[in-house]
Enzyme design. Structure first.
Site, PDB file in Angstrom:
ATOM      1  N   GLU A  79       0.835  -1.194   0.000  1.00 57.30           N
ATOM      2  CA  GLU A  79       0.000   0.000   0.000  1.00 57.30           C
ATOM      3  C   GLU A  79       0.885   1.265   0.000  1.00 57.30           C
ATOM      4  O   GLU A  79       1.492   1.598   1.024  1.00 57.30           O
ATOM      5  CB  GLU A  79      -0.908  -0.032   1.244  1.00 57.30           C
ATOM      6  CG  GLU A  79      -1.810   1.156   1.414  1.00 57.30           C
ATOM      7  CD  GLU A  79      -2.600   1.524   0.162  1.00 57.30           C
ATOM      8  OE1 GLU A  79      -3.443   0.733  -0.245  1.00 57.30           O
ATOM      9  OE2 GLU A  79      -2.342   2.605  -0.419  1.00 57.30           O
ATOM     10  N   LYS A 262      -5.654  -0.634  13.460  1.00 55.51           N
ATOM     11  CA  LYS A 262      -5.218  -1.253  12.200  1.00 55.51           C
ATOM     12  C   LYS A 262      -4.264  -0.313  11.470  1.00 55.51           C
ATOM     13  O   LYS A 262      -3.254  -0.738  10.905  1.00 55.51           O
ATOM     14  CB  LYS A 262      -6.435  -1.583  11.332  1.00 55.51           C
ATOM     15  CG  LYS A 262      -6.111  -2.354  10.063  1.00 55.51           C
ATOM     16  CD  LYS A 262      -5.791  -1.484   8.865  1.00 55.51           C
ATOM     17  CE  LYS A 262      -5.493  -2.297   7.627  1.00 55.51           C
ATOM     18  NZ  LYS A 262      -5.114  -1.463   6.473  1.00 55.51           N
ATOM     19  N   HIS A 375      -5.046   8.882  -1.299  1.00 51.00           N
ATOM     20  CA  HIS A 375      -5.009   7.473  -1.655  1.00 51.00           C
ATOM     21  C   HIS A 375      -5.159   7.307  -3.177  1.00 51.00           C
ATOM     22  O   HIS A 375      -4.366   6.648  -3.841  1.00 51.00           O
ATOM     23  CB  HIS A 375      -6.211   6.839  -0.950  1.00 51.00           C
ATOM     24  CG  HIS A 375      -6.106   5.389  -0.700  1.00 51.00           C
ATOM     25  ND1 HIS A 375      -5.387   4.881   0.342  1.00 51.00           N
ATOM     26  CD2 HIS A 375      -6.630   4.332  -1.356  1.00 51.00           C
ATOM     27  CE1 HIS A 375      -5.490   3.570   0.330  1.00 51.00           C
ATOM     28  NE2 HIS A 375      -6.232   3.212  -0.703  1.00 51.00           N
TER      29      HIS A 375
HETATM   30  C1  MEV Z   1      -6.136   2.184   6.275  1.00 51.82           C
HETATM   31  O1  MEV Z   1      -5.226   1.181   5.870  1.00 51.82           O
HETATM   32  C2  MEV Z   1      -5.811   2.679   7.658  1.00 51.82           C
HETATM   33  C3  MEV Z   1      -6.804   3.690   8.211  1.00 51.82           C
HETATM   34  O2  MEV Z   1      -8.122   3.153   8.112  1.00 51.82           O
HETATM   35  C4  MEV Z   1      -6.427   3.940   9.654  1.00 51.82           C
HETATM   36  C5  MEV Z   1      -7.444   4.766  10.423  1.00 51.82           C
HETATM   37  O3  MEV Z   1      -8.637   4.784  10.073  1.00 51.82           O
HETATM   38  O4  MEV Z   1      -7.030   5.378  11.431  1.00 51.82           O
HETATM   39  C6  MEV Z   1      -6.795   4.962   7.403  1.00 51.82           C
END
Ligand code: MEV
Length: 387
Positions: A79, A262, A375
């Site tokens: 990513e 996450k 993104h």
């Molecule tokens: C995406 O890989 C990680 C996020 O969802 C973390 C978050 O929401 O704090 C952007």
């Protein structure tokens, strides 16, 4: 193709394994060729029944200042926005003087399930008599660990009481020094189990490391003056207020907490994966830490003070620089050099900083532009580069 039993598969060369799969109709020759082209033959010595390998890009988090030192941290991830977001947050943190990290007190535990007719007090008496000789035996079987000051620190017996009469577990607390310690802990627990059956009437039923966090966790802290958070459309204090609100949300609503964590794992797992560490163990240990109060809690929090946004990460970083596969991979030494890591404590500190900044990167984007514009931009750029 109705039979998936392949006796002796592990003894074949990877090309022979692919040949068998093609002959048996699992794959077309062209598909076997694709798998074969991705295969790094050296990896046949790393895992079992190898037929291909999965390559992940290793991207560098730039701008990072850890305890006053400039470091570059590799992240193995598919990513691109993970690396970009962490680098962006690291640039802001560097302008604020960087991140301060404190390594944890590294302890690894191992458990032995024991069944006996003895009372807990009698087991304790037997344990007290057995322990000094056992510690000496461990020092003899692990001389390098003993020379470095590591080894068994304590053993306790935890009876199951009413829940399972006559059974309980021994918990061994081990200082693994520079090792991650899982294999070490399991081998010491198995040694304990064997010795115990001679010292105490009863039966050991199994011995294994525990991934439960036992030592003191690592921490990382950053203090960012409001003005460094300003964007084109929003002043720094407003950004800080939004980040604080997002942090509170993660403290209240478990559906949000898991995603918040996450994002932190995006950085931590990426850094550990780049060094071929056991990311499953690291994640299990961090999850247990996050849930230690009975519900999942954020691994990093943000608070607005009159002049700064203060961020703090706390969590155990299960990792090691001796033992396991990581130290033997050819990429590990140069990547550790980029990280300026010479001991496992420095590795923990760098990884803890990445966890904190990864969180800042995500919250910054959520608080300002939203996650998707950055993104999308990155994915479109990567798409153009691939054409
Ligand atoms: C995406 O890989 C990680 C996020 O969802 C973390 C978050 O929401 O704090 C952007």
């Amino acid at each position: 193709m109705s039979d998936s039993s392949y006796p002796g598969f592990h003894r074949l060369e990877p090309s022979e394994r692919l040949g068998r799969l093609t002959a048996d109709g699992w794959l077309d020759p062209s598909e076997a060729d694709l798998l074969s082209r991705e295969l790094d033959p050296a990896l046949d010595r790393v895992s079992e029944n190898v037929v291909s390998s999965v390559r992940l890009p290793v991207g560098l988090v730039v701008n990072l200042q850890v305890n006053g030192n400039a470091v570059l941290v590799p992240l193995a991830t598919e990513e691109p926005s993970v690396v970009a977001a962490c680098s962006r947050a690291a640039r802001i943190a560097a302008q604020a003087g960087g991140v301060r990290a404190v390594r944890g007190e590294r302890r690894v535990g191992a458990q032995v399930l024991f069944r006996t007719e003895l009372s807990p007090a009698e087991v304790q008496e037997g344990l007290d008599a057995f322990l000094p000789a056992f510690k000496k035996a461990v020092a003899l079987s692990h001389p390098q660990l003993a020379a470095a000051g590591g080894g068994v620190q304590a053993v306790t017996f935890e009876p199951f009481n009413g829940r399972c009469p006559g059974a309980g577990t021994f918990l061994l607390i081990i200082d693994p020094v520079d090792a991650m310690g899982a294999n070490l802990a399991t081998s010491i627990a198995e040694q304990f189990e064997r010795g115990l059956s001679e010292a105490l009437p009863g039966e050991g039923l199994g011995a294994i490391v525990t991934n439960y966090p036992l030592g003191r966790p690592a921490t990382a802290t950053v203090r960012i003056p409001h003005d460094l958070l300003a964007t084109d459309g929003m002043d720094g204090r407003a950004v800080g207020e939004r980040i604080e609100a997002l942090s509170r949300w993660a403290g209240i609503d478990e559906k949000r907490t898991v995603t918040h964590n996450k994002g932190i794992l995006n950085g931590i797992v990426g850094a550990l994966a780049a060094l071929y560490q056991d990311t499953r163990a690291a994640t299990a240990t961090l999850d247990a830490h996050a849930c230690r109060k009975g519900r999942v809690a954020p691994l990093a929090t943000w608070e607005l003070t009159p002049d700064c946004l203060v961020g703090r990460f706390e969590g155990p970083i299960a990792c090691g620089l001796v033992g396991g596969t990581g130290p033997h991979r050819p990429t590990t030494a140069p990547l550790l050099k980029l990280m300026r890591v010479s001991c496992v404590g420095e590795l923990e500190e760098a990884v803890a900083c990445v966890g904190l900044l990864q969180n800042l990167g995500a919250l910054l984007a959520m608080a300002t532009t939203g996650i998707m514009p950055g993104h999308r931009k990155l994915h479109e750029r990567k798409g153009r580069e691939n054409r």
